[in-house]
Design a protein around this motif. Structure first.
Motif, PDB file in Angstrom:
ATOM      1  N   PRO A  91     -48.055 -16.788   0.820  1.00 17.53           N
ATOM      2  CA  PRO A  91     -46.875 -17.476   1.372  1.00 17.53           C
ATOM      3  C   PRO A  91     -45.606 -16.633   1.302  1.00 17.53           C
ATOM      4  N   ILE A  92     -45.470 -15.847   0.239  1.00 21.46           N
ATOM      5  CA  ILE A  92     -44.282 -15.000   0.098  1.00 21.46           C
ATOM      6  C   ILE A  92     -44.274 -13.924   1.176  1.00 21.46           C
ATOM      7  N   SER A  93     -45.434 -13.323   1.447  1.00 20.04           N
ATOM      8  CA  SER A  93     -45.500 -12.273   2.477  1.00 20.04           C
ATOM      9  C   SER A  93     -45.146 -12.831   3.848  1.00 20.04           C
ATOM     10  N   LYS A  94     -45.505 -14.104   4.110  1.00 22.61           N
ATOM     11  CA  LYS A  94     -45.170 -14.726   5.391  1.00 22.61           C
ATOM     12  C   LYS A  94     -43.678 -15.025   5.476  1.00 22.61           C
ATOM     13  N   GLU A  95     -43.089 -15.417   4.360  1.00 18.43           N
ATOM     14  CA  GLU A  95     -41.645 -15.636   4.330  1.00 18.43           C
ATOM     15  C   GLU A  95     -40.907 -14.328   4.578  1.00 18.43           C
ATOM     16  N   ILE A  96     -41.388 -13.257   3.974  1.00 15.52           N
ATOM     17  CA  ILE A  96     -40.772 -11.946   4.152  1.00 15.52           C
ATOM     18  C   ILE A  96     -40.836 -11.525   5.615  1.00 15.52           C
ATOM     19  N   ASN A  97     -41.986 -11.769   6.247  1.00 13.66           N
ATOM     20  CA  ASN A  97     -42.137 -11.429   7.657  1.00 13.66           C
ATOM     21  C   ASN A  97     -41.127 -12.178   8.517  1.00 13.66           C
ATOM     22  N   ARG A  98     -40.961 -13.495   8.245  1.00 19.39           N
ATOM     23  CA  ARG A  98     -39.988 -14.285   9.008  1.00 19.39           C
ATOM     24  C   ARG A  98     -38.568 -13.766   8.778  1.00 19.39           C
ATOM     25  N   ALA A  99     -38.262 -13.425   7.521  1.00 20.58           N
ATOM     26  CA  ALA A  99     -36.920 -12.925   7.204  1.00 20.58           C
ATOM     27  C   ALA A  99     -36.644 -11.616   7.920  1.00 20.58           C
ATOM     28  N   ILE A 100     -37.646 -10.742   7.976  1.00 27.29           N
ATOM     29  CA  ILE A 100     -37.486  -9.451   8.655  1.00 27.29           C
ATOM     30  C   ILE A 100     -37.248  -9.653  10.143  1.00 27.29           C
ATOM     31  N   ILE A 101     -38.044 -10.541  10.756  1.00 27.29           N
ATOM     32  CA  ILE A 101     -37.893 -10.795  12.191  1.00 27.29           C
ATOM     33  C   ILE A 101     -36.520 -11.379  12.496  1.00 27.29           C
ATOM     34  N   GLU A 102     -36.113 -12.372  11.692  1.00 26.94           N
ATOM     35  CA  GLU A 102     -34.803 -12.996  11.907  1.00 26.94           C
ATOM     36  C   GLU A 102     -33.673 -11.985  11.725  1.00 26.94           C
ATOM     37  N   THR A 103     -33.780 -11.157  10.687  1.00 32.37           N
ATOM     38  CA  THR A 103     -32.743 -10.162  10.431  1.00 32.37           C
ATOM     39  C   THR A 103     -32.672  -9.151  11.562  1.00 32.37           C
ATOM     40  N   TYR A 104     -33.831  -8.661  11.996  1.00 31.76           N
ATOM     41  CA  TYR A 104     -33.865  -7.683  13.077  1.00 31.76           C
ATOM     42  C   TYR A 104     -33.268  -8.252  14.364  1.00 31.76           C
ATOM     43  N   GLU A 105     -33.677  -9.483  14.701  1.00 28.89           N
ATOM     44  CA  GLU A 105     -33.169 -10.092  15.936  1.00 28.89           C
ATOM     45  C   GLU A 105     -31.663 -10.301  15.881  1.00 28.89           C
ATOM     46  N   TYR A 106     -31.157 -10.696  14.715  1.00 26.39           N
ATOM     47  CA  TYR A 106     -29.717 -10.903  14.594  1.00 26.39           C
ATOM     48  C   TYR A 106     -28.961  -9.580  14.653  1.00 26.39           C
ATOM     49  N   LEU A 107     -29.547  -8.535  14.063  1.00 17.14           N
ATOM     50  CA  LEU A 107     -28.884  -7.227  14.088  1.00 17.14           C
ATOM     51  C   LEU A 107     -28.679  -6.725  15.513  1.00 17.14           C
ATOM     52  N   GLN A 108     -29.585  -7.112  16.415  1.00 15.36           N
ATOM     53  CA  GLN A 108     -29.458  -6.677  17.805  1.00 15.36           C
ATOM     54  C   GLN A 108     -28.234  -7.275  18.495  1.00 15.36           C
ATOM     55  N   THR A 109     -27.693  -8.343  17.912  1.00 10.17           N
ATOM     56  CA  THR A 109     -26.527  -8.999  18.509  1.00 10.17           C
ATOM     57  C   THR A 109     -25.208  -8.453  17.954  1.00 10.17           C
ATOM     58  N   ILE A 110     -25.294  -7.620  16.920  1.00 14.86           N
ATOM     59  CA  ILE A 110     -24.082  -7.076  16.299  1.00 14.86           C
ATOM     60  C   ILE A 110     -23.719  -5.765  16.974  1.00 14.86           C
ATOM     61  N   PRO A 111     -22.515  -5.630  17.487  1.00 15.44           N
ATOM     62  CA  PRO A 111     -22.142  -4.480  18.315  1.00 15.44           C
ATOM     63  C   PRO A 111     -21.950  -3.151  17.593  1.00 15.44           C
ATOM     64  N   THR A 112     -21.474  -3.159  16.353  1.00 17.77           N
ATOM     65  CA  THR A 112     -21.145  -1.891  15.695  1.00 17.77           C
ATOM     66  C   THR A 112     -22.012  -1.663  14.454  1.00 17.77           C
ATOM     67  N   GLU A 113     -22.179  -0.373  14.130  1.00 19.33           N
ATOM     68  CA  GLU A 113     -22.969  -0.005  12.957  1.00 19.33           C
ATOM     69  C   GLU A 113     -22.318  -0.494  11.673  1.00 19.33           C
ATOM     70  N   LYS A 114     -21.019  -0.462  11.619  1.00 20.00           N
ATOM     71  CA  LYS A 114     -20.291  -0.917  10.429  1.00 20.00           C
ATOM     72  C   LYS A 114     -20.561  -2.389  10.162  1.00 20.00           C
ATOM     73  N   GLU A 115     -20.528  -3.201  11.207  1.00 21.36           N
ATOM     74  CA  GLU A 115     -20.781  -4.633  11.060  1.00 21.36           C
ATOM     75  C   GLU A 115     -22.237  -4.907  10.704  1.00 21.36           C
ATOM     76  N   ARG A 116     -23.154  -4.071  11.238  1.00 25.26           N
ATOM     77  CA  ARG A 116     -24.571  -4.228  10.907  1.00 25.26           C
ATOM     78  C   ARG A 116     -24.823  -3.960   9.435  1.00 25.26           C
ATOM     79  N   GLN A 117     -24.219  -2.896   8.924  1.00 25.16           N
ATOM     80  CA  GLN A 117     -24.380  -2.563   7.521  1.00 25.16           C
ATOM     81  C   GLN A 117     -23.795  -3.648   6.621  1.00 25.16           C
ATOM     82  N   LYS A 118     -22.663  -4.213   7.044  1.00 19.58           N
ATOM     83  CA  LYS A 118     -22.043  -5.297   6.291  1.00 19.58           C
ATOM     84  C   LYS A 118     -22.970  -6.501   6.241  1.00 19.58           C
ATOM     85  N   HIS A 119     -23.611  -6.810   7.375  1.00 11.68           N
ATOM     86  CA  HIS A 119     -24.526  -7.942   7.428  1.00 11.68           C
ATOM     87  C   HIS A 119     -25.756  -7.689   6.558  1.00 11.68           C
TER      88      HIS A 119
END
Length: 210
Positions: A91-119
């Protein structure tokens, strides 16, 4: 010395990788009319197939494997330990997978590298707070299993995930640290080889057979 450092090993290795479902059938639930207060209300799955309404029953997948043969009681105990570890770690590995996907998808919406690193720093902090209590309860063997199951869920090793989200320096550092204690963030999951028994257990756990 290994036993003394066990908690720190788990914390550094396991928390690290945190960053890092027919054709023409249209199915619906049909409610039977309630005709009397003493009667129950049932939700009956139904399907419309070629214009006919028929009951719809989704059967779970059942896996059939050859019976296992154990040489001694030690192998039996090791097998049941694997079952317990999979039930705790999967169950933990599945949660990690969801967190990675959500984080990656959200990072694509952030325009600058500085803001991505902050997130990413904010995500890292939140995940540490969320998962640290659970990770402390894992044994070192369960931590190593989690590293493999993350690769199974994400198709990326923990090393690759750390490198992608945190950079090559941190990935190299944690890989070196893990290697000192016989672990590797580069470890890949091999469902037809070394991890065949683990894959069998996972499939049966997911289908409710174990």
């Amino acid at each position: 010395m290994v036993y003394f450092c066990d908690m720190n090993i788990r914390l550094n290795i396991v928390i690290l990788i945190v960053f890092l479902s027919l054709g023409s059938l249209t199915c619906h639930a049909q409610r039977q009319p309630k005709t009397d207060m003493s009667e129950s209300i049932y939700l009956t799955p139904m399907c419309i197939y070629n214009g006919d309404t028929i009951p719809y029953v989704k059967l779970p997948t059942v896996y059939i494997f050859k019976p296992l043969k154990f040489k001694n009681k030690r192998e039996i105990a090791k097998y049941y330990k694997l079952i317990r570890d999979v039930k705790k770690v999967l169950p933990i590995s599945k949660e990690i997978n969801r967190a990675i996907i959500e984080t990656y998808e959200y990072l694509q919406t952030i325009p600058t590298e500085k803001e991505r690193q902050k997130h990413l720093k904010a995500v890292e902090k939140g995940l540490k707070e969320q998962y640290t209590p659970r990770m402390k309860k894992l044994s070192f063997a369960q931590g190593k299993l989690l590293i493999k199951l993350v690769d199974r869920q994400t198709n990326s090793t923990s090393y690759e995930l750390v490198k992608a989200f945190m950079g090559p320096f941190k990935a190299g550092f944690y890989q070196t640290f893990a290697a000192l204690f016989g672990a590797s963030l580069k470890k890949q999951y091999d469902p037809t080889g070394d991890d065949a028994l683990t894959e069998r257990v996972i499939l049966m756990v997911e289908s409710g057979q174990l």
